[in-house]
Design an enzyme around this catalytic site. Structure first.
Site, PDB file in Angstrom:
ATOM      1  CG  PHE A   9      -1.914  -1.143   1.179  1.00 35.54           C
ATOM      2  CD1 PHE A   9      -3.063  -1.063   0.421  1.00 35.54           C
ATOM      3  CD2 PHE A   9      -1.648  -2.311   1.876  1.00 35.54           C
ATOM      4  CE1 PHE A   9      -3.954  -2.119   0.364  1.00 35.54           C
ATOM      5  CE2 PHE A   9      -2.537  -3.381   1.829  1.00 35.54           C
ATOM      6  CZ  PHE A   9      -3.691  -3.286   1.066  1.00 35.54           C
ATOM      7  CB  CYS A  10      -0.116   4.723  -0.783  1.00 37.16           C
ATOM      8  SG  CYS A  10       0.566   6.365  -0.996  1.00 37.16           S
ATOM      9  N   PRO A  11       2.871   4.354   0.772  1.00 38.48           N
ATOM     10  CG  PRO A  11       4.779   5.498   1.604  1.00 38.48           C
ATOM     11  CD  PRO A  11       3.534   4.720   2.044  1.00 38.48           C
TER      12      PRO A  11
END
Length: 82
Positions: free
Chosen positions: A17-19
């Site tokens: 997941f981000c980042p």
């Protein structure tokens, strides 16, 4: 053979997941030569926005992006270094 399979580099960020996906893309693209392509697999929907902004901001080309069964596929060509 698809254009994704023909890429110079393959990067699998599925499950991240981000980042993390953008950070991994940034690190990998730094090691590539101008004009080379990278195929990225992702499952985080935010990568659609993040990779577009990444390419626009850093001068890379988002050649293709698509979603297939909840997985996002991107083909990015490294642009000229600024």
């Amino acid at each position: 053979m698809s254009e994704f399979e023909q890429a110079d580099v393959q990067l699998d960020t599925r499950g991240l997941f981000c980042p993390e996906p953008v950070m991994m893309l940034h690190g990998q693209i730094d090691e590539m030569a101008v004009g080379q392509s990278i195929a990225v697999l992702a499952t985080d929907p935010s990568t659609q926005r993040d990779f577009l902004k990444f390419c626009s901001f850093l001068g890379h080309e988002l050649v293709c992006s698509k979603e297939v069964n909840g997985e996002y596929q991107f083909l990015i060509r490294k642009g000229e270094e600024e």
